[in-house]
Design an enzyme around this catalytic site. Structure first.
Site, PDB file in Angstrom:
ATOM      1  N   CYS A 149       0.990  -1.031   0.075  1.00 10.79           N
ATOM      2  CA  CYS A 149       0.046   0.001   0.220  1.00 10.79           C
ATOM      3  C   CYS A 149       0.848   1.440  -0.062  1.00 10.79           C
ATOM      4  CB  CYS A 149      -0.879  -0.043   1.196  1.00 10.79           C
ATOM      5  SG  CYS A 149      -0.142  -0.748   2.905  1.00 10.79           S
TER       6      CYS A 149
HETATM    7  N1  NAP Z   1      -3.796  -4.840   5.475  1.00 10.33           N
HETATM    8  C1  NAP Z   1      -3.493  -3.850   4.421  1.00 10.33           C
HETATM    9  O1  NAP Z   1      -3.791  -2.869   4.305  1.00 10.33           O
HETATM   10  C2  NAP Z   1      -2.825  -4.624   3.379  1.00 10.33           C
HETATM   11  C3  NAP Z   1      -2.281  -3.706   2.076  1.00 10.33           C
HETATM   12  C4  NAP Z   1      -1.369  -4.291   1.184  1.00 10.33           C
HETATM   13  C5  NAP Z   1      -1.039  -5.465   1.082  1.00 10.33           C
HETATM   14  N2  NAP Z   1      -1.256  -6.452   2.554  1.00 10.33           N
HETATM   15  C6  NAP Z   1      -0.821  -7.720   2.625  1.00 10.33           C
HETATM   16  O2  NAP Z   1      -1.612  -8.575   2.266  1.00 10.33           O
HETATM   17  C7  NAP Z   1      -1.500  -9.756   2.938  1.00 10.33           C
HETATM   18  C8  NAP Z   1      -2.991  -9.962   4.038  1.00 10.33           C
HETATM   19  O3  NAP Z   1      -2.946  -8.980   4.866  1.00 10.33           O
HETATM   20  P1  NAP Z   1      -4.199  -8.753   5.806  1.00 10.33           P
HETATM   21  O4  NAP Z   1      -4.111  -7.115   6.319  1.00 10.33           O
HETATM   22  O5  NAP Z   1      -5.653  -9.131   4.965  1.00 10.33           O
HETATM   23  O6  NAP Z   1      -3.841  -9.676   6.936  1.00 10.33           O
HETATM   24  P2  NAP Z   1      -4.824 -10.188   8.116  1.00 10.33           P
HETATM   25  O7  NAP Z   1      -5.942  -9.376   8.177  1.00 10.33           O
HETATM   26  O8  NAP Z   1      -4.103 -10.798   9.197  1.00 10.33           O
HETATM   27  O9  NAP Z   1      -5.497 -11.725   7.561  1.00 10.33           O
HETATM   28  C9  NAP Z   1      -4.574 -12.780   7.038  1.00 10.33           C
HETATM   29  C10 NAP Z   1      -5.091 -13.955   6.751  1.00 10.33           C
HETATM   30  O10 NAP Z   1      -4.268 -15.034   6.368  1.00 10.33           O
HETATM   31  C11 NAP Z   1      -4.829 -16.042   7.261  1.00 10.33           C
HETATM   32  N3  NAP Z   1      -3.378 -16.697   7.742  1.00 10.33           N
HETATM   33  C12 NAP Z   1      -2.537 -16.455   8.500  1.00 10.33           C
HETATM   34  N4  NAP Z   1      -1.605 -17.061   8.818  1.00 10.33           N
HETATM   35  C13 NAP Z   1      -1.828 -18.229   7.905  1.00 10.33           C
HETATM   36  C14 NAP Z   1      -1.113 -19.341   7.766  1.00 10.33           C
HETATM   37  N5  NAP Z   1       0.074 -19.542   8.358  1.00 10.33           N
HETATM   38  N6  NAP Z   1      -1.578 -20.183   6.761  1.00 10.33           N
HETATM   39  C15 NAP Z   1      -2.663 -20.275   6.254  1.00 10.33           C
HETATM   40  N7  NAP Z   1      -3.455 -18.802   6.557  1.00 10.33           N
HETATM   41  C16 NAP Z   1      -2.948 -17.938   7.296  1.00 10.33           C
HETATM   42  C17 NAP Z   1      -5.666 -15.470   8.137  1.00 10.33           C
HETATM   43  O11 NAP Z   1      -6.337 -16.691   8.704  1.00 10.33           O
HETATM   44  P3  NAP Z   1      -6.995 -17.241  10.191  1.00 10.33           P
HETATM   45  O12 NAP Z   1      -6.443 -16.019  11.023  1.00 10.33           O
HETATM   46  O13 NAP Z   1      -8.347 -17.261   9.874  1.00 10.33           O
HETATM   47  O14 NAP Z   1      -6.458 -18.295  10.136  1.00 10.33           O
HETATM   48  C18 NAP Z   1      -6.156 -14.492   7.476  1.00 10.33           C
HETATM   49  O15 NAP Z   1      -7.232 -14.968   6.635  1.00 10.33           O
HETATM   50  C19 NAP Z   1      -0.357  -9.683   3.901  1.00 10.33           C
HETATM   51  O16 NAP Z   1       0.741 -10.459   3.416  1.00 10.33           O
HETATM   52  C20 NAP Z   1      -0.267  -8.082   3.903  1.00 10.33           C
HETATM   53  O17 NAP Z   1       1.149  -7.714   3.835  1.00 10.33           O
HETATM   54  C21 NAP Z   1      -2.224  -5.949   3.448  1.00 10.33           C
END
Ligand code: NAP
Length: 345
Positions: A149
């Protein structure tokens, strides 16, 4: 219909993918994964989806890539890095929202993420999914590394300048503010309400992991190494991002001339709005949308350009951009499912 799997569907970017794809005329959600909530209906976990999406969450395994056309990986970095070769054996396109395949240099990944890359041989296949810079490569790509982002907001703010000799490319300072959803849904002390509300704080000064991503893309545009001083801040709002980027001008240039140049550079871009001279970007006006607003202000006393760049970290900074990439890869209209204006107020 395009069959979709989302790994990490219980996270914030996963939910935004579900929300946007549920309204996408060509998409059909097939598989959603969560470890914590496996076995439960996604509408129980996110009641906003009641009556709209009726799918059980299941654990992540290799079958997540079976029988789908597009697999979105909305997982923390490293969670799927080693599984990519298995997914590649399936006949699907892959869009990874994590940082695992964004940096072309595995040594840089090891340095900034403190992990050795398990599949450096796949890095060359990953196209950095910033459509405004890499649309042609995205069109024929099978694997997209969706940008971060902060890098999206900063690279888009600066890219047009790299076509000119108006600015000193080694004087870039990016001061960015993000809402708390940037850290994901998993609770942590640093993002706890009492730690964030009514306060503003910088974090990872001079060491944030998005720095090499910005430098990689800006250096490629410049044809020489470019360094960025990047200062991220956490602010007490749920979502949204504003980057204020400073760069020294080599000569006196008016904001009018800069705006004309930026508008010409982005003339075919549906999601970039270059504001009038004197206007500043405001996160309110892009919230929940796939737009990035860019404002240009010249500080003639210091001969410095101040660029403001606003986007929604979960949409143009993540899920919206990922869907924009999907549309391009599939040859459907890039704007499909993404033209909603911001929610305001
Ligand atoms: N948030 C932002 O603004 C943003 C912007 C750009 C990119 N990103 C990137 O996008 C990705 C996701 O971000 P997010 O903000 O959506 O994170 P999040 O809200 O913490 O969600 C993470 C997801 O991954 C799952 N997960 C976590 N560890 C896992 C594992 N070891 N094996 C399988 N599933 C797993 C979780 O499932 P459960 O907890 O249900 O098991 C949850 O569904 C990250 O790499 C982040 O850096 C995020």
């Amino acid at each position: 219909m395009v069959k979709i799997s989302i790994a990490g569907a219980s996270g914030y970017t996963g939910l935004e993918l579900i929300r946007l794809l549920a309204a996408h005329p060509s998409a059909e959600l097939m598989v959603l994964t969560s470890e914590t909530f496996q076995g439960r209906n996604v509408a129980e976990v996110f009641p906003s989806l009641r009556g709209i999406v009726d799918l059980k969450l299941r654990p992540l395994d290799d079958d997540v890539a079976k029988d789908c056309d597009v697999l979105f990986l909305a997982l923390p970095h490293t969670a799927a890095m080693s599984k990519l070769p298995d997914y590649f054996r399936r006949d699907c396109k892959i869009i990874d929202l994590s940082a695992d395949y964004r940096l072309k240099d595995p040594a840089a990944y090891a340095e900034w993420y403190a992990v050795t890359h398990t599949h450096p041989e796949l890095l060359a296949q990953a196209v950095y999914g910033l459509p405004e810079l890499h649309r042609d490569a995205i069109r024929s790509a099978r694997f997209i590394a969706n940008p971060g982002c902060y890098p999206t907001s900063v690279i888009l703010a600066l890219a047009p300048l790299f076509k000119t000799d108006w600015a000193d490319l080694n004087s870039i300072i990016a001061d960015s503010k993000s809402g708390v959803s940037g850290a994901g849904r998993k609770p942590s002390l640093a993002t706890h309400y009492g730690e964030v509300n009514e306060g503003v704080r910088p974090y990872h000064l001079a060491s944030h992991r998005h720095t090499p991503e910005m430098e990689q893309e800006l250096s490629a545009l410049a044809g020489e190494p470019v360094r960025v001083t990047f200062s991220p801040h956490l602010i007490p709002m749920t979502r949204g991002m504003l980057s204020t980027v400073y760069i020294n001008l080599n000569e006196a240039i008016t904001a009018e001339k800069l705006v004309a140049h930026y508008r010409n550079f982005y003339k075919d871009e549906s999601f970039i709005r270059v504001l009038n001279p004197g206007e500043f970007a405001d996160s309110h006006h892009v919230l929940s949308s796939n737009f990035c607003d860019i404002g240009l202000t010249v500080d003639s006393r210091s001969q410095r350009l101040i660029i403001t760049s606003a986007l929604d970290n979960l949409i143009k900074g993540a899920a919206g951009q990922a869907i924009q990439n999907m549309n391009i890869m599939l040859g459907i209209n890039e704007k499909t499912g993404l033209m909603s204006p911001a929610i305001f107020p």
